[in-house]
Design an enzyme around this catalytic site. Structure first.
Site: not given
Ligand code: GLP
Length: 235
Positions: A67, A136, A138, A143
């Site tokens: 993304d 959540n 995702h 989402e």
């Molecule tokens: C973002 C990314 C996700 C990732 C998530 C969790 O939203 N788009 O791909 O898995 O964050 O992030 P973290 O590893 O900082 O908890």
């Protein structure tokens, strides 16, 4: 679905790097799906170490990131382009033309999404996809409520996601409202998936994968339908 519990963040990172190392050794021209966020930083460090030691080469590999934020340029510090340069691409021998991320500045976002899907297809699909997970549920930026049939698309970020990711933005700079993300179906088409989660705040989310049924209200639950998923986790 294989669940591997680890004691430390380092252990999780090493274990994930070993899976990617094996993939690259067995198939040097692998197509790797990559993720951002705080969780995989240690994993990228390990992967860079493997490269420095001469255990792996990225010369023939290609990568597709999950993304990118809309409206954030590739040279901006908060972009996922920049994150990937900093944590991986600047330290390994991957040809720049083999590195793919959605363009958050594309004038026609719909076209950009279609182009991204086409590029993945042209490369023969993703061999090994790395995932993190949002609290959540995702994955990528898909989402709750996202269709399981979705391909790369533009999403409006949930308030919870914006709150969680605000720590990666400098004070006074808000998290973008929109992002481009691979869809659930895009992710599910990967031949193998490794999901990393570490910390107390992810425990409940992981329990939901274990205990709940498969539902679009909880995006990560789709992974239960995939034949080759490994979840490496700890707290
Ligand atoms: C973002 C990314 C996700 C990732 C998530 C969790 O939203 N788009 O791909 O898995 O964050 O992030 P973290 O590893 O900082 O908890």
């Amino acid at each position: 679905m294989t669940w591997l519990e680890v004691k430390t963040y380092e252990e999780m990172s090493k274990m994930a790097a070993t899976i990617f190392e094996k993939q690259l050794r067995e198939k040097p021209h692998s197509v790797l799906g990559l993720a951002t966020g705080g969780t995989p930083i240690g994993f990228y460090k390990e992967l860079v170490q493997c490269y420095i030691k001469g255990d792996i080469s990225f010369e023939e590999a290609s990568t597709f990131n999950l993304d990118e934020y809309v409206g954030v340029g590739s040279e901006e510090a908060t972009s996922y382009h920049k994150y990937m340069q900093e944590h991986l691409f600047n330290h390994v021998n991957i040809p720049r033309e083999n590195v793919y991320l959605p363009d958050g500045l594309a004038t026609n976002l719909e076209k950009e999404c279609a182009r991204y899907e086409q590029q993945i297809e042209q490369k023969g699909g993703i061999d090994l996809q790395l995932l993190g997970i949002g609290v959540n549920g995702h994955i990528g930026f898909n989402e709750p409520g996202t269709s399981f049939q979705s391909r790369t698309h533009v999403v409006e970020l949930a308030d919870k996601t914006k709150q969680d990711n605000a720590k990666y933005f400098p004070e006074g700079k808000s998290v973008p409202e929109l992002a481009i993300t691979m869809g659930i179906e895009t992710i599910m088409m990967a031949k193998q998936i490794v999901l990393l989660a570490f910390g107390e705040n992810k425990i409940e989310t992981l329990n939901r994968i274990k205990e709940q049924g498969i539902s679009e209200d909880f995006p990560a639950s789709c992974l239960k339908k995939h034949p080759h998923v490994t979840i490496i986790y700890g707290s």
